[in-house]
Design a protein around this motif. Structure first.
Motif, PDB file in Angstrom:
ATOM      1  N   HIS A 267     -42.523  65.041  21.950  1.00 62.48           N
ATOM      2  CA  HIS A 267     -42.984  64.347  20.755  1.00 62.48           C
ATOM      3  C   HIS A 267     -42.296  64.828  19.481  1.00 62.48           C
ATOM      4  CE1 HIS A 267     -45.425  68.006  21.156  1.00 62.48           C
ATOM      5  NE2 HIS A 267     -45.494  68.000  19.832  1.00 62.48           N
ATOM      6  N   LEU A 268     -41.460  65.864  19.563  1.00 66.21           N
ATOM      7  CA  LEU A 268     -40.774  66.374  18.370  1.00 66.21           C
ATOM      8  C   LEU A 268     -39.588  65.461  18.048  1.00 66.21           C
ATOM      9  CD1 LEU A 268     -40.786  70.216  19.074  1.00 66.21           C
ATOM     10  CD2 LEU A 268     -42.277  68.939  17.534  1.00 66.21           C
ATOM     11  N   SER A 269     -39.651  64.836  16.895  1.00 66.86           N
ATOM     12  CA  SER A 269     -38.596  63.886  16.530  1.00 66.86           C
ATOM     13  C   SER A 269     -37.265  64.587  16.269  1.00 66.86           C
ATOM     14  CB  SER A 269     -39.018  63.087  15.297  1.00 66.86           C
ATOM     15  OG  SER A 269     -39.257  63.954  14.201  1.00 66.86           O
ATOM     16  N   TRP A 270     -37.300  65.771  15.630  1.00 69.51           N
ATOM     17  CA  TRP A 270     -36.033  66.447  15.306  1.00 69.51           C
ATOM     18  C   TRP A 270     -35.304  66.848  16.584  1.00 69.51           C
ATOM     19  CZ3 TRP A 270     -34.826  71.284  17.010  1.00 69.51           C
ATOM     20  CH2 TRP A 270     -35.871  72.093  17.470  1.00 69.51           C
ATOM     21  N   ALA A 271     -36.048  67.308  17.582  1.00 69.64           N
ATOM     22  CA  ALA A 271     -35.404  67.705  18.834  1.00 69.64           C
ATOM     23  C   ALA A 271     -34.825  66.493  19.561  1.00 69.64           C
ATOM     24  CB  ALA A 271     -36.412  68.424  19.727  1.00 69.64           C
ATOM     25  N   THR A 272     -35.581  65.401  19.560  1.00 68.39           N
ATOM     26  CA  THR A 272     -35.097  64.196  20.234  1.00 68.39           C
ATOM     27  C   THR A 272     -33.854  63.645  19.546  1.00 68.39           C
ATOM     28  OG1 THR A 272     -37.346  63.668  20.948  1.00 68.39           O
ATOM     29  CG2 THR A 272     -35.743  61.886  20.957  1.00 68.39           C
ATOM     30  N   LEU A 273     -33.892  63.554  18.214  1.00 60.97           N
ATOM     31  CA  LEU A 273     -32.747  63.007  17.489  1.00 60.97           C
ATOM     32  C   LEU A 273     -31.532  63.920  17.588  1.00 60.97           C
ATOM     33  CD1 LEU A 273     -34.527  61.642  14.290  1.00 60.97           C
ATOM     34  CD2 LEU A 273     -33.716  60.363  16.267  1.00 60.97           C
TER      35      LEU A 273
ATOM     36  N   SER B 181     -38.301  58.864  24.339  1.00 60.15           N
ATOM     37  CA  SER B 181     -38.857  59.046  22.994  1.00 60.15           C
ATOM     38  C   SER B 181     -39.645  57.817  22.552  1.00 60.15           C
ATOM     39  CB  SER B 181     -37.732  59.334  22.007  1.00 60.15           C
ATOM     40  OG  SER B 181     -36.863  58.207  21.885  1.00 60.15           O
ATOM     41  N   ARG B 182     -39.218  56.637  22.976  1.00 62.53           N
ATOM     42  CA  ARG B 182     -39.985  55.431  22.642  1.00 62.53           C
ATOM     43  C   ARG B 182     -41.333  55.441  23.350  1.00 62.53           C
ATOM     44  NH1 ARG B 182     -36.430  50.095  23.309  1.00 62.53           N
ATOM     45  NH2 ARG B 182     -38.407  49.256  22.542  1.00 62.53           N
ATOM     46  N   THR B 183     -41.368  55.954  24.579  1.00 64.11           N
ATOM     47  CA  THR B 183     -42.646  56.046  25.289  1.00 64.11           C
ATOM     48  C   THR B 183     -43.588  57.026  24.594  1.00 64.11           C
ATOM     49  OG1 THR B 183     -41.480  55.565  27.356  1.00 64.11           O
ATOM     50  CG2 THR B 183     -43.693  56.509  27.529  1.00 64.11           C
ATOM     51  N   ALA B 184     -43.027  58.115  24.073  1.00 68.99           N
ATOM     52  CA  ALA B 184     -43.840  59.125  23.382  1.00 68.99           C
ATOM     53  C   ALA B 184     -44.108  58.769  21.915  1.00 68.99           C
ATOM     54  CB  ALA B 184     -43.151  60.486  23.451  1.00 68.99           C
ATOM     55  N   ASN B 185     -43.659  57.597  21.469  1.00 66.49           N
ATOM     56  CA  ASN B 185     -43.878  57.142  20.092  1.00 66.49           C
ATOM     57  C   ASN B 185     -43.280  58.097  19.065  1.00 66.49           C
ATOM     58  OD1 ASN B 185     -45.329  54.841  20.925  1.00 66.49           O
ATOM     59  ND2 ASN B 185     -47.224  56.026  21.054  1.00 66.49           N
ATOM     60  N   VAL B 186     -42.130  58.665  19.408  1.00 63.36           N
ATOM     61  CA  VAL B 186     -41.444  59.542  18.453  1.00 63.36           C
ATOM     62  C   VAL B 186     -40.796  58.715  17.345  1.00 63.36           C
ATOM     63  CG1 VAL B 186     -39.608  61.237  18.210  1.00 63.36           C
ATOM     64  CG2 VAL B 186     -41.075  61.281  20.218  1.00 63.36           C
TER      65      VAL B 186
ATOM     66  N   LYS C 193     -38.537  49.586  15.338  1.00 61.61           N
ATOM     67  CA  LYS C 193     -37.324  49.062  14.720  1.00 61.61           C
ATOM     68  C   LYS C 193     -36.177  50.061  14.803  1.00 61.61           C
ATOM     69  CE  LYS C 193     -35.675  46.965  10.427  1.00 61.61           C
ATOM     70  NZ  LYS C 193     -36.045  46.578   9.033  1.00 61.61           N
ATOM     71  N   GLU C 194     -36.452  51.315  14.482  1.00 57.16           N
ATOM     72  CA  GLU C 194     -35.406  52.330  14.540  1.00 57.16           C
ATOM     73  C   GLU C 194     -34.936  52.569  15.968  1.00 57.16           C
ATOM     74  OE1 GLU C 194     -34.652  56.980  13.113  1.00 57.16           O
ATOM     75  OE2 GLU C 194     -36.637  56.044  12.924  1.00 57.16           O
ATOM     76  N   ALA C 195     -35.882  52.594  16.902  1.00 59.31           N
ATOM     77  CA  ALA C 195     -35.506  52.807  18.300  1.00 59.31           C
ATOM     78  C   ALA C 195     -34.650  51.654  18.815  1.00 59.31           C
ATOM     79  CB  ALA C 195     -36.757  52.973  19.153  1.00 59.31           C
ATOM     80  N   ASN C 196     -34.986  50.428  18.456  1.00 53.92           N
ATOM     81  CA  ASN C 196     -34.186  49.283  18.889  1.00 53.92           C
ATOM     82  C   ASN C 196     -32.780  49.339  18.311  1.00 53.92           C
ATOM     83  OD1 ASN C 196     -36.306  48.240  20.372  1.00 53.92           O
ATOM     84  ND2 ASN C 196     -36.994  46.873  18.743  1.00 53.92           N
TER      85      ASN C 196
END
Length: 541
Positions: A186-192, A214-219, A223-226
């Protein structure tokens, strides 16, 4: 709140009980040790309840006296803890403000008041203080201790990641980000960060898989994920275009479904369809994106979609784009280029000048210069438009982090950020450039020098003054202005400005001031403007 409610209910129950006894009077007789004790029922109930309350009060006093040492100890301990948290709060604020001395002082005070095992934020305060003081090794050790603690693992990994990025250790930063993403998706910085690093390495499949997680975890928001997934699919399609056009087409079309304004995806899909000889579908893909965002690369691919087309056919396709998105500078410039190739110079000139009025840029004025060369061949007019191009805004290009690229790239070569390139005007290479000296297109057209005649012109000069002859040959700048007495110009068949418009008095010439405020530095070579017998000789030294 619950205790107050319980107390109210208890008082109400007692009141109801006494009221019930008052409505039903009675006598209570008790024989105890040979004595008869008689009393009313209400009095007996009152004595019983009072006795019960007294027992509770005595029990509370005994318990309070028994636990008083522990209560006093707990009071002082709580006071010490509150002072420690106050020092910790002050230290964190000082560290955030950059006050290293106060942060170090509060860190030492917090250590004396609170145990580090009880409050992990002490490690954070010490690490931040070490960073402010420039003790990066001490800070890294603190972050490593936090990374080993389950309570502060994510905080320690982020600190280690930032330190690795500061030192330029990209491999270590990648490992820290992957550890954080594995332990806490769920950590956005780690995923990005992991997503950018896998994109830099060209691992498109793994990057897309991580983005889906990350999309499944709602990170990321939808719109940004797409958008990011569309960029990744486009990058993968670009890599497959040469070897597997079918797979490239599928990825590019999937990217367009996620973001229908992504120009690189449309280009890749159209190229793949053109290689499969599916010209109609490829053209429809380009037209769909063109209607939303006219782009020069879309126009270039659309016009030259079929290699065997003639210049007239390409002009027809360019006109088709103009009908889809009219009154647009890119559309007009596309038609002008195609018309120049088809040698329809009047159409090319009108469209180019209209595009320059809508959005003046360097390329459109260079195009007008090419049209001028093909139409009149006058060097002065050509240099006029080239000088105007130097004064115009630069053409948009794929730009990211101050770097331009001839083609779109999914990752910035400077920062490694995904989806960093934008189609915009690149930064000017000359510092301090302004828009001073730029004029409108209409004014530039009015200030054009006259068209040079294509045939020789006979000019008879007045004789030189005696003073000039005595001093020998002089420079042409010092020679008196010749007075033409007879001019013979053959009739021109091509469309051009008649010579009579450019031959006027000095006052008329001053009214039509050139775009620089003076005549061009080099108006061009006029063939046969002076007879051979009147050629000026120059004295260089």
């Amino acid at each position: 709140m619950v205790r107050i409610l319980f107390f109210i209910l208890l008082v109400l129950a007692l009141a109801l009980g006494f009221a019930w006894l008052a409505d039903r009077p009675g006598e209570l007789s008790l024989i105890w040790q040979g004595q008869l004790i008689e009393m009313s029922l209400m009095r007996a109930a009152t004595i019983l309840i009072s006795l019960f309350a007294a027992i509770l009060i005595v029990a509370w006093l005994i318990r309070t006296l028994w636990l008083s040492p522990h209560t006093v100890t707990r009071y002082f301990r709580a006071r010490k803890r509150d002072r420690g948290y106050q020092a910790l709060s002050t230290g964190l604020i000082a560290a955030g403000a950059g006050d290293a001395a106060l942060a170090r002082k509060m860190a030492g005070r917090t250590r004396g008041l609170i145990s580090a095992d009880q409050e992990p934020l002490i490690h954070l305060l010490e690490a931040q203080t070490a960073l402010i003081e420039g003790k990066y090794d001490d800070a890294r050790k603190k972050f490593e201790l936090m990374a080993d603690d389950p309570e502060t693992r994510e905080l320690g990994l982020r600190g280690l990641y930032l330190e690795a990025k500061r030192l330029g250790a990209n491999e270590a930063a990648r490992q820290y980000a992957e550890r954080a993403a594995e332990k806490a998706p769920h950590l956005s910085w780690a995923t990005l960060a992991t997503l950018d690093q896998r994109s830099q390495a060209g691992q498109w499949d793994e990057a897309i898989r991580l983005l889906d997680q990350s999309r499944t975890a709602n990170v990321l928001d939808k719109k940004e994920a797409n958008r990011k997934k569309a960029v990744l699919l486009t990058a993968r399609a670009t890599g497959k275009l040469e070897a597997d056009p079918k797979a490239a087409r599928d990825d590019a079309l999937a990217a367009l479904k996620l973001d229908d304004r992504l120009v690189p995806a449309a280009l890749t899909a159209a190229k793949a369809l053109f290689r499969e000889d599916n010209l109609r579908k490829g053209a429809s893909v380009l037209e769909k994106v063109w209607k939303q965002d006219p782009h020069p690369e879309l126009a270039r691919l659309y016009v030259r979609a079929r290699g065997g087309d003639s210049a007239v056919d390409r002009l027809k396709r360019a006109k088709r784009l103009e009908t889809l998105r009219g009154n647009n500078a890119v559309s007009l410039a596309t038609v002008a280029e195609a018309a120049l190739e088809a040698r329809e110079l009047a159409l090319a000139r009108s469209k180019a000048e209209a595009a320059a009025r809508l959005a003046p840029s360097e390329s459109i004025f260079l195009l007008i210069a090419d049209i001028e060369e093909a139409d009149t061949g006058d060097e002065g007019r050509i240099r006029h438009w080239m000088a105007q191009a130097l004064r115009s805004p630069r053409d948009p290009a794929w730009t990211a982090d101050g770097v331009t690229s001839p083609t779109w790239l999914p990752v910035s070569p400077v920062s490694g950020r995904l989806d960093a390139f934008e189609w915009k005007e690149p930064p000017s290479p000359l510092a301090g450039t302004t828009e001073e000296g730029r004029v409108s297109v209409d004014e530039a057209i009015r200030s054009l020098p006259p068209v040079a005649p294509e045939h020789p012109v006979a000019v008879r000069e007045a004789p030189a003054t005696p003073k000039a002859e005595e001093n020998g040959p002089v420079l042409e700048a010092e020679r008196p202005i010749p007075t033409p007495t007879a001019i013979t110009v053959p009739e021109r068949k091509e469309t051009a400005a008649p010579p009579s418009k450019s031959e006027g008095t000095a006052a008329e010439d001053e009214e039509a001031a050139p775009f620089f405020g003076r005549p061009p530095d080099d108006p061009g070579v006029r063939d046969g403007a002076v007879e051979d017998g009147n050629k000026a000789s120059f004295r260089l030294f």
